[in-house]
Design a protein around this motif. Structure first.
Motif, short mmCIF file in Angstrom:
data_model
loop_
_atom_site.label_atom_id
_atom_site.label_comp_id
_atom_site.label_asym_id
_atom_site.label_seq_id
_atom_site.Cartn_x
_atom_site.Cartn_y
_atom_site.Cartn_z
N ARG A 1 41.29 46.91 39.86
CA ARG A 1 41.51 45.46 39.87
C ARG A 1 40.56 44.75 38.91
O ARG A 1 40.94 43.84 38.19
CB ARG A 1 41.30 44.96 41.29
CG ARG A 1 41.68 43.53 41.54
CD ARG A 1 41.53 43.18 43.00
NE ARG A 1 41.59 41.76 43.18
CZ ARG A 1 40.60 40.92 42.94
NH1 ARG A 1 39.45 41.36 42.52
NH2 ARG A 1 40.74 39.62 43.14
N TYR B 1 40.65 50.18 45.43
CA TYR B 1 41.39 49.63 44.28
C TYR B 1 40.55 48.61 43.49
O TYR B 1 41.04 48.05 42.52
CB TYR B 1 42.68 48.94 44.75
CG TYR B 1 43.64 49.87 45.43
CD1 TYR B 1 43.64 50.02 46.81
CD2 TYR B 1 44.56 50.61 44.68
CE1 TYR B 1 44.52 50.89 47.43
CE2 TYR B 1 45.44 51.48 45.30
CZ TYR B 1 45.42 51.61 46.67
OH TYR B 1 46.28 52.47 47.29
N ALA C 1 38.36 32.31 35.30
CA ALA C 1 36.91 32.10 35.45
C ALA C 1 36.15 32.93 34.42
O ALA C 1 35.18 32.46 33.82
CB ALA C 1 36.47 32.48 36.86
N TYR D 1 33.46 42.19 38.22
CA TYR D 1 34.64 41.39 37.90
C TYR D 1 35.50 41.18 39.16
O TYR D 1 36.05 40.11 39.38
CB TYR D 1 35.51 42.11 36.85
CG TYR D 1 35.03 42.00 35.43
CD1 TYR D 1 35.67 42.73 34.42
CD2 TYR D 1 33.96 41.20 35.05
CE1 TYR D 1 35.25 42.65 33.10
CE2 TYR D 1 33.54 41.12 33.73
CZ TYR D 1 34.20 41.85 32.76
OH TYR D 1 33.78 41.78 31.46
N ASP E 1 40.58 34.63 38.81
CA ASP E 1 39.37 35.33 38.38
C ASP E 1 39.36 35.52 36.87
O ASP E 1 38.31 35.40 36.23
CB ASP E 1 39.28 36.71 39.07
CG ASP E 1 38.96 36.58 40.55
OD1 ASP E 1 38.97 37.61 41.24
OD2 ASP E 1 38.71 35.45 41.00
N LYS F 1 36.86 43.58 48.41
CA LYS F 1 38.17 43.59 49.07
C LYS F 1 38.96 44.76 48.50
O LYS F 1 39.04 44.93 47.30
CB LYS F 1 38.89 42.27 48.74
CG LYS F 1 40.09 42.03 49.59
CD LYS F 1 40.79 40.76 49.17
CE LYS F 1 42.15 40.70 49.82
NZ LYS F 1 42.98 39.65 49.29
N ASP F 2 39.53 45.59 49.38
CA ASP F 2 40.26 46.79 48.93
C ASP F 2 39.34 47.67 48.08
O ASP F 2 39.55 47.80 46.88
CB ASP F 2 41.47 46.41 48.07
CG ASP F 2 42.73 46.34 48.90
OD1 ASP F 2 43.67 45.67 48.45
OD2 ASP F 2 42.78 46.95 49.99
N LYS G 1 51.23 50.38 45.65
CA LYS G 1 50.90 49.22 46.50
C LYS G 1 51.13 47.96 45.67
O LYS G 1 50.71 47.89 44.52
CB LYS G 1 49.43 49.34 46.89
CG LYS G 1 48.90 48.23 47.74
CD LYS G 1 47.45 48.50 48.12
CE LYS G 1 46.77 47.19 48.47
NZ LYS G 1 45.55 47.35 49.19
N ILE H 1 43.99 37.38 40.87
CA ILE H 1 43.61 37.94 39.57
C ILE H 1 43.68 36.86 38.52
O ILE H 1 42.83 36.78 37.63
CB ILE H 1 44.53 39.14 39.22
CG1 ILE H 1 44.23 40.29 40.13
CG2 ILE H 1 44.42 39.49 37.76
CD1 ILE H 1 44.46 41.65 39.58
N ALA I 1 33.44 36.94 41.36
CA ALA I 1 33.99 35.83 40.56
C ALA I 1 33.46 34.49 41.08
O ALA I 1 33.20 33.57 40.31
CB ALA I 1 35.51 35.86 40.61
#
Lengths: 103, 371
Positions: free
Chosen positions: B319, B315, A37, B162, A34, B311-312, A24, A31, B166
């Motif tokens: 992530r 995964y 941050a 994480y 984040d 979200k998702d 996917k 990302i 955030a």
């Protein structure tokens, strides 16, 4: 820790066929923000730099400076004048000096 | 990309990797963490190649791997074997380490250069269990270092934080709902205040539901993964799953409440916190609603603001680990992405206009003076 997994002779991998693994793909923007941050939280706070003390220029004439820099000793009180008084005064000063050293 | 940045979510049911590609995109790869020993015949390996199934020859044995193991289990009527049990390496499988090594290598590959980073998820120690997480983490670390990566372990619950908190400065509760374990992490500004695991999870639901209604566990698992709604079960299997799900959520809330009741860990929080959940076991519809209602009923030691699904969710842990890895190699990654964005967004120079030749004005006819 050992660098490699220990492998017995009977566990030797002769062939591997791992294909068509579902993949996917997404964008990287979320990302990236984040991670920034997280990086901000992990940063140590910047130390405040000590400002150098401003130079104080003394505009004083040298003879006055000499007078101000000379150490004035306190005058001997009138009641202590006389040899006995001076002796007592000297002993008292000696004792206070020793007690300062001990402190 | 100067430095490879990758992550791994090593779960009991799935192994998922995330990597940043040279075109600054994230690629997630997922494979089932399962294998099946097949009877060795000459025709079998040809059959497996023709059908493009995933397999490996180890010693004198042939093993179907990943999703192909489940396909072959359906054909042969056998049960699949799992390299992991209860969130860590399965001590009953002598080839667990080798199978897991092959799966990890298929997902992340060997490191292409120096400075490659791979963050991998590990569970916290479960309640009253012998310390198997240390061995599990050590084996994963060895496998990744063998492939050329700098390997760093991240708690699963923290990876969920994480990924999903955030916007709250990584402060709150992250719950990773896997097959083997449920990992809970309490964090304040990305600092772990507490992390622990509960040894009831997706596999517990499948086993108990299958025993209750007399159906095989893998069939119950298929129903669970096939769009289950916990608030409106449609048949006997879904009803059994919904009952065990509610019991599991109640148990998780009680465990968290008992652990943090009168604990100094929760005194760091003045205001309400958010809870974010992730993992395959949290996927069924109604999971979050049931969790919210159980939190309201129990006298939870913390004030809770929002309860949400990441979200998702499948995964999210990979992530989250990738966010940690990117933060580790951040300067290279951010520079590379900024440069890639500049070249992609640069406006194209307009093509030079073709200059038409100036047309000469027509000559005026001369007037002839008549004398």
């Amino acid at each position: 820790m050992s660098e490699h997994l220990p492998e017995a002779a009977s566990d030797k991998v002769k062939s591997v066929h791992l294909v068509n693994i579902p993949t996917k793909v997404t964008g990287v923007d979320i990302i990236e923000s984040d991670a920034k941050a997280l990086g901000r939280l992990h940063q140590k706070p910047k130390r405040q730099q000590h400002q150098p003390k401003p130079e104080i220029k003394l505009h004083v004439k040298t003879d006055k400076l000499k007078r101000h820099t000379s150490i004035k000793r306190p005058a001997v009180p009138e009641a202590s004048r006389g040899i006995l008084g001076i002796a007592f005064y000297a002993v008292g000063r000696f004792i206070s000096a020793i007690s300062n050293v001990i402190k | 990309m100067d430095h490879e940045i990758k992550s791994l979510d090593i779960g009991t049911m799935h192994v998922i990797s995330a990597s940043v590609s040279a075109d600054c995109r994230i690629r997630f790869k997922k494979i089932r963490n399962a294998f099946l020993k097949i009877h060795v015949e000459q025709s079998m390996s040809q059959f497996l190649k023709q059908e493009e199934l995933q397999y490996a020859e180890i010693g004198e044995d042939l093993y179907a791997l990943g999703d192909s193991a489940f396909k072959m289990a359906g054909i042969t009527g056998k049960d699949v074997s799992r390299p992991m049990q209860d969130g860590v390496l399965n001590p009953k499988e002598p080839r667990a380490e080798i199978i897991l090594k092959l799966l990890i290598e298929a997902l992340v590959g060997k490191a292409q250069g120096e400075g490659a980073i791979c963050y991998y998820s590990i569970p916290a120690e479960p309640f009253q269990r012998e310390k198997r997480v240390i061995y599990h983490s050590g084996i994963i670390h060895t496998i990744l270092e063998d492939l050329g990566y700098k390997a760093v372990a991240v708690n699963e619950g923290l990876a969920v934080i994480y990924s999903g908190l955030a916007d709250r400065h990584f402060t709150g509760i992250g719950i990773s709902c896997g097959c083997g374990l449920i990992n809970v992490c309490l964090s304040r500004k990305a600092q772990v205040l507490d992390a622990f695991a509960i040894d009831r999870a997706g596999d517990w639901i499948d086993d108990n539901a299958s025993k209750a209604i007399g159906e095989p566990a893998h069939k119950v698992m298929l129903v669970k993964e096939g769009g289950l709604n916990l608030l409106s079960p449609q048949d006997r299997t879904e009803n059994a799953l919904a009952i065990y799900y509610k019991d599991l959520i109640q148990y998780v809330v009680e465990c968290i409440k008992d652990r943090w009741h009168d604990s100094g860990r929760v005194s760091h929080f003045d205001g309400p916190v958010n809870i974010v959940c992730a993992g395959g076991t949290a996927l069924p519809a109604g999971f979050i609603a049931i969790l919210r209602s159980e939190l309201k009923k129990a006298r939870f030691p913390l004030r809770v603001d929002q309860v949400s699904l990441a979200k998702d969710p499948l995964y999210a842990i990979a992530r989250g680990c990738l966010i940690g890895a990117v933060n580790d190699g951040s300067s290279h990654f951010i520079r590379q992405c900024a440069a890639h964005r500049r070249t992609a967004c640069r406006p194209k120079k307009p093509s030079p206009a073709v200059k038409k030749p100036r047309s000469r004005p027509k000559a005026r006819p001369r007037r002839i003076k008549r004398s």
